[in-house]
Design a protein around this motif. Structure first.
Motif, short mmCIF file in Angstrom:
data_model
loop_
_atom_site.label_atom_id
_atom_site.label_comp_id
_atom_site.label_asym_id
_atom_site.label_seq_id
_atom_site.Cartn_x
_atom_site.Cartn_y
_atom_site.Cartn_z
N ARG A 13 0.86 -1.20 0.00
CA ARG A 13 0.00 0.00 0.00
C ARG A 13 0.89 1.23 0.00
NH1 ARG A 13 -2.71 4.21 0.85
NH2 ARG A 13 -4.78 4.27 1.77
N THR A 14 0.70 2.09 -0.98
CA THR A 14 1.42 3.36 -1.04
C THR A 14 0.68 4.37 -0.18
OG1 THR A 14 2.18 2.86 -3.27
CG2 THR A 14 2.32 5.16 -2.56
N LEU A 15 1.44 5.11 0.62
CA LEU A 15 0.86 6.12 1.50
C LEU A 15 1.04 7.50 0.89
CD1 LEU A 15 2.28 4.31 4.52
CD2 LEU A 15 -0.11 4.90 4.33
N TYR A 16 -0.06 8.24 0.82
CA TYR A 16 -0.09 9.53 0.16
C TYR A 16 -0.37 10.65 1.17
CZ TYR A 16 -0.45 6.67 -4.02
OH TYR A 16 -0.20 5.75 -5.01
N GLU A 17 -0.18 11.88 0.72
CA GLU A 17 -0.48 13.05 1.54
C GLU A 17 -1.94 13.04 1.98
OE1 GLU A 17 -0.15 16.34 3.74
OE2 GLU A 17 1.57 15.51 2.69
N THR A 18 -2.82 12.60 1.10
CA THR A 18 -4.25 12.53 1.43
C THR A 18 -4.49 11.58 2.60
OG1 THR A 18 -4.79 12.97 -0.87
CG2 THR A 18 -6.54 12.07 0.50
N ASP A 19 -3.75 10.48 2.64
CA ASP A 19 -3.87 9.54 3.77
C ASP A 19 -3.51 10.22 5.08
OD1 ASP A 19 -4.56 7.19 2.23
OD2 ASP A 19 -2.47 7.13 1.58
N ARG A 20 -2.42 10.97 5.05
CA ARG A 20 -2.00 11.67 6.27
C ARG A 20 -3.04 12.71 6.67
NH1 ARG A 20 3.65 14.79 6.90
NH2 ARG A 20 2.74 16.14 5.33
N PHE A 21 -3.56 13.44 5.70
CA PHE A 21 -4.58 14.45 5.97
C PHE A 21 -5.81 13.82 6.63
CE2 PHE A 21 -8.45 16.63 4.55
CZ PHE A 21 -8.24 17.88 5.11
N LEU A 22 -6.29 12.71 6.07
CA LEU A 22 -7.47 12.04 6.63
C LEU A 22 -7.19 11.49 8.03
CD1 LEU A 22 -8.77 10.23 3.43
CD2 LEU A 22 -9.76 12.24 4.55
N PHE A 23 -5.98 10.99 8.27
CA PHE A 23 -5.62 10.50 9.60
C PHE A 23 -5.61 11.65 10.60
CE2 PHE A 23 -2.49 9.08 12.83
CZ PHE A 23 -3.15 7.95 13.27
N GLN A 24 -5.09 12.80 10.20
CA GLN A 24 -5.11 13.97 11.08
C GLN A 24 -6.54 14.38 11.41
OE1 GLN A 24 -1.87 16.27 8.74
NE2 GLN A 24 -2.12 17.28 10.71
N LYS A 25 -7.43 14.32 10.43
CA LYS A 25 -8.84 14.64 10.67
C LYS A 25 -9.44 13.66 11.67
CE LYS A 25 -9.98 18.11 8.03
NZ LYS A 25 -10.48 19.36 8.60
N LEU A 26 -9.08 12.37 11.52
CA LEU A 26 -9.56 11.35 12.45
C LEU A 26 -9.13 11.68 13.88
CD1 LEU A 26 -10.92 8.50 12.73
CD2 LEU A 26 -8.64 7.56 12.47
N LEU A 27 -7.93 12.21 14.03
CA LEU A 27 -7.40 12.59 15.34
C LEU A 27 -7.86 13.98 15.79
CD1 LEU A 27 -3.70 11.40 14.99
CD2 LEU A 27 -5.58 10.22 16.13
#
Length: 126
Positions: A13-27
């Motif tokens: 699985r490639t991790l993208y900036e969007t993944d990090r953004f969504l994880f931050q929103k989750l937190l």
């Protein structure tokens, strides 16, 4: 019991900036990031998601009992994560609950970037 699925190809699985953004929103974290790496907690979540593609966790998982992780370095945005694992017997909790340790190594390319033990309880013996 058909706990282990056999995928046709290795899973990564490639991790993208969007993944990090969504994880931050989750937190609920609105802090702008000034680095180019992924939070280690998110890396563990992605690794377990990859693991779920080869294990039938939805049917057999009762609980996550514990986990221990050691990270050698951060995963950078744009890198692809893959997982190697080994299932080890732990002990029988009862005649209906069984504990297993899943030893996991997380890779970016050929490099081991993290290793851990994920202790789980299943509702069936492997």
């Amino acid at each position: 019991m058909n706990f282990i699925k056999q995928p046709n190809t290795p899973i990564s699985r490639t991790l993208y900036e969007t993944d990090r953004f969504l994880f931050q929103k989750l937190l609920n974290d609105e802090t702008p990031q000034k680095n180019d790496w992924i939070d280690n907690r998110q890396v563990v979540m992605v690794a377990i998601g990859i693991l779920n593609r080869t294990l039938d966790l939805d049917t057999f998982l009762v609980a996550v009992v514990g986990q221990k992780w050691r990270f050698n370095r951060h995963v950078k945005i744009g890198e692809s994560l893959s997982v190697a694992y080994q299932i080890l017997d732990n002990k029988s909790f009862s005649n209906k609950r069984f504990l297993y340790d899943i030893k996991m190594e997380l890779f970016v390319g050929e490099e081991v970037i993290a290793a851990g033990i994920w202790e789980i309880m299943l509702n069936s013996k492997l």
